[in-house]
Design a protein around this motif. Structure first.
Motif, PDB file in Angstrom:
ATOM      1  N   TRP A   1       0.825  -1.204   0.000  1.00 48.23           N
ATOM      2  CA  TRP A   1       0.000   0.000   0.000  1.00 48.23           C
ATOM      3  C   TRP A   1       0.864   1.260   0.000  1.00 48.23           C
ATOM      4  O   TRP A   1       0.505   2.267  -0.605  1.00 48.23           O
ATOM      5  CB  TRP A   1      -0.966  -0.002   1.186  1.00 48.23           C
ATOM      6  CG  TRP A   1      -0.271   0.098   2.511  1.00 48.23           C
ATOM      7  CD1 TRP A   1       0.184  -0.943   3.282  1.00 48.23           C
ATOM      8  CD2 TRP A   1       0.083   1.288   3.198  1.00 48.23           C
ATOM      9  NE1 TRP A   1       0.799  -0.462   4.404  1.00 48.23           N
ATOM     10  CE2 TRP A   1       0.748   0.909   4.390  1.00 48.23           C
ATOM     11  CE3 TRP A   1      -0.093   2.637   2.943  1.00 48.23           C
ATOM     12  CZ2 TRP A   1       1.231   1.826   5.318  1.00 48.23           C
ATOM     13  CZ3 TRP A   1       0.390   3.561   3.862  1.00 48.23           C
ATOM     14  CH2 TRP A   1       1.039   3.150   5.036  1.00 48.23           C
TER      15      TRP A   1
ATOM     16  N   VAL B   1       0.954   4.502  -2.615  1.00 49.27           N
ATOM     17  CA  VAL B   1       0.893   5.924  -2.247  1.00 49.27           C
ATOM     18  C   VAL B   1       1.992   6.691  -2.980  1.00 49.27           C
ATOM     19  O   VAL B   1       1.745   7.752  -3.558  1.00 49.27           O
ATOM     20  CB  VAL B   1       1.010   6.117  -0.718  1.00 49.27           C
ATOM     21  CG1 VAL B   1       1.175   7.585  -0.359  1.00 49.27           C
ATOM     22  CG2 VAL B   1      -0.204   5.534  -0.010  1.00 49.27           C
TER      23      VAL B   1
ATOM     24  N   CYS C   1      -2.588  10.578  -2.026  1.00 47.29           N
ATOM     25  CA  CYS C   1      -2.209   9.757  -0.869  1.00 47.29           C
ATOM     26  C   CYS C   1      -3.395   8.930  -0.368  1.00 47.29           C
ATOM     27  O   CYS C   1      -3.248   7.751  -0.046  1.00 47.29           O
ATOM     28  CB  CYS C   1      -1.660  10.635   0.257  1.00 47.29           C
ATOM     29  SG  CYS C   1      -0.019  11.312  -0.072  1.00 47.29           S
TER      30      CYS C   1
ATOM     31  N   SER D   1      -3.543   4.957  -1.004  1.00 48.48           N
ATOM     32  CA  SER D   1      -3.670   4.038   0.141  1.00 48.48           C
ATOM     33  C   SER D   1      -4.765   3.008  -0.122  1.00 48.48           C
ATOM     34  O   SER D   1      -4.576   1.811   0.100  1.00 48.48           O
ATOM     35  CB  SER D   1      -3.994   4.809   1.429  1.00 48.48           C
ATOM     36  OG  SER D   1      -2.947   5.658   1.771  1.00 48.48           O
TER      37      SER D   1
END
Length: 166
Positions: free
Chosen positions: A104, A108, A143, A147
């Motif tokens: 993850w 990002v 971001c 995520s």
């Protein structure tokens, strides 16, 4: 390339394209150009960790070209290509240091690089710095979306690699 591998890559490309087309039907989360969930990137992140770099480039290139044609957004092709080039470069490099359980985070980084590439392309095309005020919003939304897509890709990889020690 073997037929089985080619079929896998074609299926991933088709899946990413379907996700892209479905996402086009969703209303914008916020009325700022460039802000979107980028759900097709779930497939990109998955592919980065499951396939060779050249194979991932094939998937993403085909998806970008077909998505621009399907959405009748040929100009978006330039922005998408610039974002994808930076995103893929960064994710392929960072893949070497980020283990599976932190995929993850790679997503990002990829999202931030994607937004950076698109912003640079917009500055070049428009020959103006007028897009700079959007950049902080794009980074924050990148971001958040990165995520989410990264967690989704991580769950897919975990299902695909149940015996992986990573």
């Amino acid at each position: 390339m073997k037929a089985h591998k080619m079929a896998e890559l074609a299926l991933l490309t088709a899946l990413a394209l379907i996700i892209f087309v479905v996402e086009l039907q969703l209303p914008d989360l916020i009325p700022i150009p460039g802000v979107k969930l980028g759900l097709a990137n779930i497939i990109t992140v998955y592919a980065v960790y499951r396939y060779k770099a050249g194979e991932v480039v094939l998937i993403v290139t085909a998806r970008i070209i077909l998505a621009a044609l399907f959405a009748s957004r040929i100009m978006a092709l330039l922005y998408s290509a610039a974002g994808a080039a930076m995103c893929l470069t960064g994710m392929l490099l960072i893949k070497k240091i980020i283990p599976y359980k932190y995929i993850w985070l790679s997503s990002v980084v990829g999202a931030v690089l994607h937004n950076t590439g698109q912003t640079i392309a917009a500055i070049a095309v428009l020959r103006s710095l007028a897009v700079i005020p959007y950049y902080p919003v794009l980074i924050i939304s990148g971001c958040i979306a990165g995520s989410f897509t990264g967690i989704c890709a991580q769950l897919l990889i975990k299902r695909k690699l149940p015996h992986s020690s990573n």
